[in-house]
Design a protein around this motif. Structure first.
Motif: not given
Lengths: 214, 214
Positions: B46-55
């Motif tokens: 979902v996002h290259p940093l692999g962190k949450a949250p992502v919306l």
């Protein structure tokens, strides 16, 4: 009158640089670090957290680098030179403004603290201290930092600046990226090229001369 | 369609709560932590940093809690209920949005990492590990954290919310303040009262039920 409360070798160079980009009149209140490298207690008279930078503008006293940059941009960048106008780049501008201190810097600070620990413990426990701090670096800091460096290197491979053309988001990102470059000895050419690109700006060079003269 | 990529026991509860305050339609993509407590590798898709949250909202993919909150407020808070309108409170809103993750959380994360270190070292060096991590806490983390706690406690002594009436700045501040409260056992009554005040909001309670049902 605008006053920048400026601590040597600190995040507040960014604000000095932004003030130069905006060609504003301002004064600098300069603070030296203590022998421990901590900020001097006088800074608590300006802001309860005793940190720099703090910008005062008339009655207002503003802390947090990104907040000061966004304030200066809104108040004084009358030609909107330093913030993009379209939605996509505005989102990028906001993202990097937050990311710099919210995601990247905490890892760099923790890495620095861990690197310094073995120097501050009694001689006999130095080897164990090195082992323990190496463990924190290998287990927590490095895997995360590796993702960040790859993320930034690949972003800068296709973007000269963080939010379209040069903006205050680049100033905000400069501090952690300079720290990264100094610790990775040119291994990341796009990050390195970005640092060179911004350091050639006339306003950057003026800010650097002003700081050196303090 | 809006999708919240939500990691259990994480910063992304804030976004779930904000979505409830806005009464939006959204879906939740739920991720469990690994046994190590790290985020699972799927988040990197979902996002290259692999962190949450992502919306994700249509084509857009947004990271960093404050950036997501500011995005949601701008796009969907049509009656401007969750961001103040006057200059002074707007400045406060921006300040606390940045301060939460830029200044306060890094100290809390470092404190947590230092607390966990002695549990992860071989038995024989546990006493030395405790000594070393206690040294980092006493020499670096605690003096800074003490200033922050006093700063927040005295701000909340005279303010019910961080930027005038309830706003998304309060959502942003909730996560570090909940961490603080859980570590200080009610020693700071104004911080504690703030946490109680926000946790009574109907949207907070709805977000909590939704999270528990995941």
């Amino acid at each position: 009158m605008i006053t920048l409360h400026h601590l040597e070798q600190s995040r507040s160079f960014r604000i000095l640089w932004a003030l130069e980009e905006l060609n504003l009149n301002y004064q600098i209140q300069f603070y030296r670090r203590l022998a421990t490298l901590a900020a001097p207690p006088e800074l608590k008279l300006v802001h309860p957290l005793g940190k720099a930078p703090v910008l005062t503008d008339g009655e207002q006293s503003i802390a947090e680098s990104a907040v000061i940059l966004e304030y200066l941009q809104e108040q004084y960048d009358t030609q909107q030179q330093f913030k993009p106008q379209d939605h996509a780049n505005k989102q990028q501008y906001r993202y990097w403004m937050h990311y710099a201190e919210g995601s990247l810097m905490p890892l760099l600070v923790m890495q620095l603290v861990m690197t310094n620990v073995p120097q501050h413990v009694p001689f006999l426990i130095k080897p164990v201290a090195k082992k323990i701090t190496a463990g924190v670096k290998a287990g927590f800091i490095q895997p995360r930092l590796k993702d960040h460096v790859q993320f930034l290197e690949s972003y800068l491979a296709t973007h000269d600046y963080f939010a379209g053309t040069f903006s205050f988001a680049d100033i905000q990102m400069s501090f952690p990226l300079q720290a990264l470059v100094s610790r990775t000895q040119g291994k990341y050419p796009h990050i390195q090229a970005f640092i060179q690109r911004i350091a050639e700006r006339p306003a950057y060079l003026r800010a650097q001369s002003k700081e050196q003269a303090l």
